[in-house]
Design an enzyme around this catalytic site. Sequence first.
Site, mmCIF file in Angstrom:
data_model
loop_
_atom_site.group_PDB
_atom_site.id
_atom_site.type_symbol
_atom_site.label_atom_id
_atom_site.label_comp_id
_atom_site.label_asym_id
_atom_site.label_seq_id
_atom_site.Cartn_x
_atom_site.Cartn_y
_atom_site.Cartn_z
ATOM 1 N N TYR A 157 19.594 41.811 -15.423
ATOM 2 C CA TYR A 157 18.236 41.624 -14.891
ATOM 3 C C TYR A 157 17.982 42.238 -13.521
ATOM 4 O O TYR A 157 16.968 42.875 -13.298
ATOM 5 C CB TYR A 157 17.916 40.125 -14.839
ATOM 6 N N ASN A 168 23.422 42.229 2.092
ATOM 7 C CA ASN A 168 23.035 41.747 0.778
ATOM 8 C C ASN A 168 24.169 40.877 0.255
ATOM 9 O O ASN A 168 25.303 41.327 0.152
ATOM 10 C CB ASN A 168 22.784 42.927 -0.167
ATOM 11 N N GLY A 169 23.867 39.646 -0.085
ATOM 12 C CA GLY A 169 24.888 38.728 -0.582
ATOM 13 C C GLY A 169 24.729 37.370 0.055
ATOM 14 O O GLY A 169 23.647 37.004 0.532
ATOM 15 N N CYS A 177 18.233 40.347 -1.762
ATOM 16 C CA CYS A 177 18.190 41.426 -0.777
ATOM 17 C C CYS A 177 18.376 42.798 -1.399
ATOM 18 O O CYS A 177 19.050 42.960 -2.407
ATOM 19 C CB CYS A 177 19.286 41.250 0.281
ATOM 20 N N GLY A 191 13.672 42.166 -3.342
ATOM 21 C CA GLY A 191 13.201 41.283 -2.286
ATOM 22 C C GLY A 191 11.790 41.621 -1.902
ATOM 23 O O GLY A 191 11.516 42.726 -1.448
#
Length: 485
Positions: free
Chosen positions: A262, A121-122, A16, A42
């Site tokens: 990354y 997000n998570g 996300c 995403g």
Amino acid sequence: MPPAHPFDDDKLREECGIFGVVGVTDAANFVTLGLHALQHRGQEAGGIVSYHPDHGFNSARRFGYVRDNFTSQKLMETLPGELGIGHVRYSTAGSKGQTQIRDVQPFFGEFSMGGAAIAHNGNITNADALRRELIERGSIFQSSSDSECIIHLMARSLQRNIPQRMEDALRRVEGAFSVVAMTRTKLIGVRDPLGVRPLVLGKLGDGWALSSETCALDIVGAEYVREIEPGEMVVITAEHGVDSIRPFRPKKSRFCIFEHVYFSRPDSIIGDRSVYETRRQIGVELAREMPVEADLVCPVPDSGTPAAIGYAFESGIPYGMGIIRNQYMGRTFIEPTEQIRNMGVRLKLNVNRALIKGKRVVLVDDSVVRGTTSRKIKEMILDAGAAEVHFRIASPPTAWPCFYGVDTPQREKLLAATMSEEEMRSHLGVDSLKFISLDGLYRAVGEASGRDAKSPQYCDACFSGEYPVEPSDMLEKGFQMKAAE
């Protein structure tokens, strides 16, 4: 919806990206730009919610890329107002191929004191238990997303206003969460007590912005102010600015170290450090730890590039673009035959034969997950006439799945979970394979003494198997955690 591609399928994927603004004209346009900058986090779907006093809350959800869905004037005119939030997503590992439009965030709820939208997000590690409890008490879920639990918990809270209800709800939640939310007048941002996932604050003219990364602040011309701190909630209005609240018991930060490796864009800033410079330093550390006699250092594009530059600098081996990525491999590419489909990685990557032929080549990549892409790239390099192929990996072996918002294969599909380093080298068919050590990675991100084994400074569960938050739902399903040493 963008199809899976064999090159991208062998990477860990952040699930996300979130973005929100308050106090700016045509907020949804700014949210669109922010989400475009966060597209790497995403690519399956995106959504925007805005609020205007005369038109109320309005939303749009679409599958596919931001650029293909949120650039038409007709659509954007349906999202008026000076307050808006947005979300880009991948599906979770469990729901891949089953995502429906109702799963696309932000989610919206109407409460007695007014409406609220939320983007997350998570990953909530006790979502299954919460969902069962809420359904037994009468809640009706509209999506398969764990994030919807937050809306239902807010609805059941007895607190008087929406920020307080959000505090109440998030105290019940376990796992990792960075949240942007909005009411009719407020933009809200929250990070979990460990600060696993990122969230930053920016100043946008007379208004404010919240974002997963600083690169999205750059695209809208916002000034980076600071990170939202672990366990902090900010409630922002156009009139009164930023109000900081501490709803959780303080804990030692455990930010995701893979954001450095990354996930984040190289032009973002994390903890006042350039992501690009950190990745370059990872390459420097890797060259110190794992030297090899070779003629050429090549990145596996694009994620291996900064580390390859650092490796070449430290080792003194010339750097070269031995692999070229086709930048125009879009989602509309037609694969009409089995023969074309079997080309796999070659559709996206091509070897620079004139540079590679006869050389001992060091290939630098960010990680090895399943190993499928690494094998194909090795074959391409050898077919081009390379004398030797040596892999150097800018992260330790990925041996454990992530339960905090990253799409990770089941543990048995992770190459490092079932093979030793030598077995992986043999499986990939390369002359040598070496990973940076966990201590070396910590040094590269700024921890001069390396990793504190008793109290790690980051979440590195994908490498160490040490989970800072117990994945309770997965334990119920039979997941075996690493035995205590």
